[in-house]
Design an enzyme around this catalytic site. Sequence first.
Site, PDB file in Angstrom:
ATOM      1  N   ASN A 138     -21.229  45.872  -7.691  1.00  0.00           N
ATOM      2  CA  ASN A 138     -21.880  45.810  -9.014  1.00  0.00           C
ATOM      3  C   ASN A 138     -21.042  46.644  -9.986  1.00  0.00           C
ATOM      4  O   ASN A 138     -20.173  47.410  -9.565  1.00  0.00           O
ATOM      5  CB  ASN A 138     -23.329  46.291  -8.947  1.00  0.00           C
ATOM      6  CG  ASN A 138     -23.458  47.663  -8.330  1.00  0.00           C
ATOM      7  OD1 ASN A 138     -22.914  48.638  -8.846  1.00  0.00           O
ATOM      8  ND2 ASN A 138     -24.148  47.727  -7.195  1.00  0.00           N
TER       9      ASN A 138
ATOM     10  N   ASP B 268     -18.915  39.025  10.054  1.00  0.00           N
ATOM     11  CA  ASP B 268     -19.033  40.262   9.282  1.00  0.00           C
ATOM     12  C   ASP B 268     -17.649  40.664   8.771  1.00  0.00           C
ATOM     13  O   ASP B 268     -16.738  40.941   9.555  1.00  0.00           O
ATOM     14  CB  ASP B 268     -19.602  41.327  10.215  1.00  0.00           C
ATOM     15  CG  ASP B 268     -19.792  42.666   9.546  1.00  0.00           C
ATOM     16  OD1 ASP B 268     -19.404  42.831   8.369  1.00  0.00           O
ATOM     17  OD2 ASP B 268     -20.330  43.559  10.224  1.00  0.00           O
ATOM     18  N   ILE B 269     -17.494  40.736   7.469  1.00  0.00           N
ATOM     19  CA  ILE B 269     -16.184  41.033   6.870  1.00  0.00           C
ATOM     20  C   ILE B 269     -15.694  42.439   7.227  1.00  0.00           C
ATOM     21  O   ILE B 269     -14.484  42.684   7.241  1.00  0.00           O
ATOM     22  CB  ILE B 269     -16.240  40.824   5.339  1.00  0.00           C
ATOM     23  CG1 ILE B 269     -14.847  40.591   4.751  1.00  0.00           C
ATOM     24  CG2 ILE B 269     -16.953  41.977   4.639  1.00  0.00           C
ATOM     25  CD1 ILE B 269     -14.851  40.082   3.312  1.00  0.00           C
TER      26      ILE B 269
ATOM     27  N   SER C  38     -21.144  36.835  -5.429  1.00  0.00           N
ATOM     28  CA  SER C  38     -22.259  36.438  -6.317  1.00  0.00           C
ATOM     29  C   SER C  38     -23.305  35.527  -5.701  1.00  0.00           C
ATOM     30  O   SER C  38     -24.315  35.221  -6.355  1.00  0.00           O
ATOM     31  CB  SER C  38     -21.762  35.772  -7.617  1.00  0.00           C
ATOM     32  OG  SER C  38     -21.267  36.720  -8.534  1.00  0.00           O
ATOM     33  N   THR C  39     -23.090  35.054  -4.460  1.00  0.00           N
ATOM     34  CA  THR C  39     -24.018  34.038  -3.934  1.00  0.00           C
ATOM     35  C   THR C  39     -25.165  34.614  -3.098  1.00  0.00           C
ATOM     36  O   THR C  39     -25.926  33.861  -2.489  1.00  0.00           O
ATOM     37  CB  THR C  39     -23.268  32.977  -3.096  1.00  0.00           C
ATOM     38  OG1 THR C  39     -22.727  33.595  -1.922  1.00  0.00           O
ATOM     39  CG2 THR C  39     -22.159  32.320  -3.894  1.00  0.00           C
TER      40      THR C  39
ATOM     41  N   TYR D 205     -26.991  38.100  -6.320  1.00  0.00           N
ATOM     42  CA  TYR D 205     -26.723  37.655  -7.686  1.00  0.00           C
ATOM     43  C   TYR D 205     -27.067  36.182  -7.927  1.00  0.00           C
ATOM     44  O   TYR D 205     -26.966  35.695  -9.047  1.00  0.00           O
ATOM     45  CB  TYR D 205     -25.271  37.953  -8.090  1.00  0.00           C
ATOM     46  CG  TYR D 205     -25.044  39.398  -8.508  1.00  0.00           C
ATOM     47  CD1 TYR D 205     -26.077  40.331  -8.498  1.00  0.00           C
ATOM     48  CD2 TYR D 205     -23.786  39.826  -8.939  1.00  0.00           C
ATOM     49  CE1 TYR D 205     -25.873  41.651  -8.883  1.00  0.00           C
ATOM     50  CE2 TYR D 205     -23.570  41.145  -9.344  1.00  0.00           C
ATOM     51  CZ  TYR D 205     -24.617  42.054  -9.310  1.00  0.00           C
ATOM     52  OH  TYR D 205     -24.408  43.350  -9.712  1.00  0.00           O
TER      53      TYR D 205
ATOM     54  N   GLY E  17     -26.503  43.929   0.835  1.00  0.00           N
ATOM     55  CA  GLY E  17     -25.572  42.842   1.144  1.00  0.00           C
ATOM     56  C   GLY E  17     -24.246  43.335   1.685  1.00  0.00           C
ATOM     57  O   GLY E  17     -24.166  44.306   2.444  1.00  0.00           O
ATOM     58  N   VAL E  18     -23.201  42.651   1.279  1.00  0.00           N
ATOM     59  CA  VAL E  18     -21.872  42.974   1.786  1.00  0.00           C
ATOM     60  C   VAL E  18     -21.416  44.345   1.268  1.00  0.00           C
ATOM     61  O   VAL E  18     -20.696  45.083   1.959  1.00  0.00           O
ATOM     62  CB  VAL E  18     -20.873  41.839   1.459  1.00  0.00           C
ATOM     63  CG1 VAL E  18     -20.550  41.736   0.007  1.00  0.00           C
ATOM     64  CG2 VAL E  18     -19.615  41.958   2.298  1.00  0.00           C
ATOM     65  N   ASP E  19     -21.859  44.712   0.083  1.00  0.00           N
ATOM     66  CA  ASP E  19     -21.536  46.026  -0.490  1.00  0.00           C
ATOM     67  C   ASP E  19     -22.070  47.147   0.413  1.00  0.00           C
ATOM     68  O   ASP E  19     -21.347  48.093   0.765  1.00  0.00           O
ATOM     69  CB  ASP E  19     -22.182  46.099  -1.887  1.00  0.00           C
ATOM     70  CG  ASP E  19     -21.640  47.206  -2.768  1.00  0.00           C
ATOM     71  OD1 ASP E  19     -20.669  47.877  -2.345  1.00  0.00           O
ATOM     72  OD2 ASP E  19     -22.177  47.399  -3.867  1.00  0.00           O
TER      73      ASP E  19
HETATM   74  N1  AR6 Z   1     -19.822  40.210   5.709  1.00  0.00           N
HETATM   75  C1  AR6 Z   1     -19.579  39.098   4.978  1.00  0.00           C
HETATM   76  N2  AR6 Z   1     -20.465  38.582   4.097  1.00  0.00           N
HETATM   77  C2  AR6 Z   1     -21.647  39.232   3.957  1.00  0.00           C
HETATM   78  C3  AR6 Z   1     -21.969  40.401   4.670  1.00  0.00           C
HETATM   79  C4  AR6 Z   1     -21.001  40.901   5.584  1.00  0.00           C
HETATM   80  N3  AR6 Z   1     -21.201  41.995   6.303  1.00  0.00           N
HETATM   81  N4  AR6 Z   1     -23.219  40.793   4.300  1.00  0.00           N
HETATM   82  C5  AR6 Z   1     -23.668  39.896   3.392  1.00  0.00           C
HETATM   83  N5  AR6 Z   1     -22.713  38.947   3.188  1.00  0.00           N
HETATM   84  P1  AR6 Z   1     -24.305  39.901  -1.795  1.00  0.00           P
HETATM   85  P2  AR6 Z   1     -23.685  39.382  -4.631  1.00  0.00           P
HETATM   86  C6  AR6 Z   1     -22.748  37.768   2.300  1.00  0.00           C
HETATM   87  O1  AR6 Z   1     -25.765  39.955  -2.080  1.00  0.00           O
HETATM   88  O2  AR6 Z   1     -24.513  38.137  -4.618  1.00  0.00           O
HETATM   89  C7  AR6 Z   1     -25.262  44.165  -3.840  1.00  0.00           C
HETATM   90  O3  AR6 Z   1     -26.412  44.934  -3.752  1.00  0.00           O
HETATM   91  C8  AR6 Z   1     -24.082  37.262   1.831  1.00  0.00           C
HETATM   92  O4  AR6 Z   1     -24.687  36.469   2.839  1.00  0.00           O
HETATM   93  O5  AR6 Z   1     -23.743  40.907  -0.874  1.00  0.00           O
HETATM   94  O6  AR6 Z   1     -22.334  39.337  -5.282  1.00  0.00           O
HETATM   95  C9  AR6 Z   1     -24.231  44.760  -4.792  1.00  0.00           C
HETATM   96  O7  AR6 Z   1     -24.313  46.147  -4.869  1.00  0.00           O
HETATM   97  C10 AR6 Z   1     -23.681  36.439   0.619  1.00  0.00           C
HETATM   98  O8  AR6 Z   1     -23.260  35.153   1.037  1.00  0.00           O
HETATM   99  O9  AR6 Z   1     -23.431  39.998  -3.172  1.00  0.00           O
HETATM  100  C11 AR6 Z   1     -24.561  44.111  -6.101  1.00  0.00           C
HETATM  101  O10 AR6 Z   1     -25.551  44.835  -6.794  1.00  0.00           O
HETATM  102  C12 AR6 Z   1     -22.459  37.166   0.075  1.00  0.00           C
HETATM  103  O11 AR6 Z   1     -22.091  38.114   1.081  1.00  0.00           O
HETATM  104  C13 AR6 Z   1     -25.104  42.767  -5.696  1.00  0.00           C
HETATM  105  O12 AR6 Z   1     -25.595  42.900  -4.376  1.00  0.00           O
HETATM  106  C14 AR6 Z   1     -22.690  37.893  -1.223  1.00  0.00           C
HETATM  107  O13 AR6 Z   1     -24.003  38.439  -1.258  1.00  0.00           O
HETATM  108  C15 AR6 Z   1     -24.001  41.732  -5.668  1.00  0.00           C
HETATM  109  O14 AR6 Z   1     -24.556  40.483  -5.361  1.00  0.00           O
END
Ligand code: AR6
Length: 186
Positions: free
Chosen positions: A35, A21-22, A128-129, A132, A43-45
């Site tokens: 976004n 977890d970052i 993005s993975t 997105y 997600g991470v956001d």
């Molecule tokens: N620590 C590290 N990595 C994580 C964590 C965490 N706590 N949680 C998820 N990931 P995503 P995107 C990974 O969907 O594709 C959001 O709603 C996850 O497994 O977070 O860039 C934003 O608001 C994946 O490998 O970001 C945007 O609308 C990676 O983080 C949209 O999603 C990125 O997944 C952005 O989509």
Amino acid sequence: MSTPTDRLLVNRTVLELHQGDITRLAVDAVVNAANSGLLGGGGVDGAIHRAGGPAVMAECRRIGGCPTGQAVVTTGGNLPARYVIHAVGPIWRGGEHGEPDLLRSAYLNSLRRAEELGLRTVAFPSISTGAYGYPIRLACPIAVAAVIDHVRGGTGLERVIFCLYSAHDYAVYADHFRHLQATAGL
Ligand code: AR6
């Protein structure tokens, strides 16, 4: 002794893999996969805003937005990290809509923000993975090449962490690190 697959040395900067977890990382800045509205999300956001608290969102609202491929900085709020660098990666639409360049830009602009602040340690999620939809096997080499190219241009960064949430994503990065160790002598 075999070469560890969780790190690469580029000039004097260590590129390092971490699984987890970052929001737990005590680095100068964590990068958020945001976004363009900087409105928060899943997600991470979602994790970064939950852990960082309202000060992070208040600054995001003041900034008002961020175009795809760019990055902006806020406080880290209650996170162990001092800053959050909010980067906006592209939505995957098949790969023919400028996605690789925009993904590279999201990494490079995040690194520029880190240099402007004089930071030494920064951690990236896999931008993005998730939501997105960018395939991680295509995104990983772009992310790592952007960091290597940036560092080779001169940097104050001592450590750049790629923080992968899942064991699968970590394995993709470890494979790529092995490939670079074998082919690029890193
Ligand atoms: N620590 C590290 N990595 C994580 C964590 C965490 N706590 N949680 C998820 N990931 P995503 P995107 C990974 O969907 O594709 C959001 O709603 C996850 O497994 O977070 O860039 C934003 O608001 C994946 O490998 O970001 C945007 O609308 C990676 O983080 C949209 O999603 C990125 O997944 C952005 O989509």
